[in-house]
Design a protein around this motif. Structure first.
Motif, mmCIF file in Angstrom:
data_model
loop_
_atom_site.group_PDB
_atom_site.id
_atom_site.type_symbol
_atom_site.label_atom_id
_atom_site.label_comp_id
_atom_site.label_asym_id
_atom_site.label_seq_id
_atom_site.Cartn_x
_atom_site.Cartn_y
_atom_site.Cartn_z
ATOM 1 N N HIS A 19 0.767 -1.247 0.004
ATOM 2 C CA HIS A 19 -0.009 -0.126 -0.061
ATOM 3 C C HIS A 19 0.653 1.243 -0.080
ATOM 4 C CE1 HIS A 19 -3.436 -2.662 0.841
ATOM 5 N NE2 HIS A 19 -2.806 -3.094 1.727
ATOM 6 N N GLU A 22 -0.291 4.842 1.136
ATOM 7 C CA GLU A 22 -0.534 5.204 2.519
ATOM 8 C C GLU A 22 0.819 5.541 3.104
ATOM 9 O OE1 GLU A 22 -3.004 2.467 4.529
ATOM 10 O OE2 GLU A 22 -4.042 1.747 2.915
ATOM 11 N N GLY A 176 -11.091 2.549 6.182
ATOM 12 C CA GLY A 176 -9.958 1.547 5.490
ATOM 13 C C GLY A 176 -9.796 0.190 5.476
#
Length: 187
Positions: A19, A22, A176
């Motif tokens: 990810h 992020e 999330g």
């Protein structure tokens, strides 16, 4: 022995590899890993690591508990203990402590080789009764499944938990987690 900064950093690095978008949101955690203080200690009020369990039943619903102190519906979870072997084990311990669900009713098949499903940074309000100032939690969230039917026996830890509810994954308390579950459950 408590969980080391190296272990926390490895989990963070694995998560960010999956990810990378992020990275900016997790800068406070990255900075905390190089600052003084031990992130596995709940007494580090510049921020410390917590772990939560995302328990998914066979229908794709997620277990939430009513957290008494925060008066909110949340994922089961909490602080690290010196006896925790690793972050997923801490999440599993918190899940079993708060809900009474036995370990043999939980599958670790969604822990993705120890990588968290989600990492969230949130602020915990000051608690004068415990002499705790407002502080951040760096919450590592790990996914688990029930091994059988959804109606596993639940015995709540009444000092901390005032109820529970299974919710659709899209209605998870964390946006999330809900987004990542949508991807995970579709694959």
């Amino acid at each position: 022995m408590s969980i080391s900064h190296d272990h926390i950093r490895a989990a963070l690095d694995a998560y960010l590899a999956r990810h990378p978008d992020e990275r900016g949101a997790l800068i406070p955690l990255t900075e905390a890993l190089i600052a003084p203080g031990h992130l596995a200690s709940r007494g580090t009020f510049t921020g410390h690591v917590t772990c939560s369990a995302v328990l998914i039943d066979r229908c794709g619903q997620v277990l939430h508990i009513h957290h008494n102190a925060l008066d909110r519906l949340l994922l089961p979870g909490g602080h690290l203990e010196s006896t925790d072997a690793d972050l997923p084990a801490a999440a599993l311990r918190e899940l079993t402590e708060e809900t009474g669900i036995p370990v043999d009713a939980i599958s670790r098949d969604l822990t993705m080789d120890g990588m968290p499903l989600d990492i969230d940074i949130h602020t915990i309000p000051a608690n004068p009764a415990k002499a705790e100032p407002e502080h951040p939690h760096f919450d590592f969230r790990f996914a688990f499944r029930t091994t059988g039917r959804r109606d596993v026996d639940i015995t709540l830890q009444s000092e901390e938990v005032g109820g529970y509810r299974w919710v659709e994954s899209v209605d998870c308390s964390s946006p999330g987690v809900a987004a990542k579950l949508a991807m995970l459950l579709l694959s």
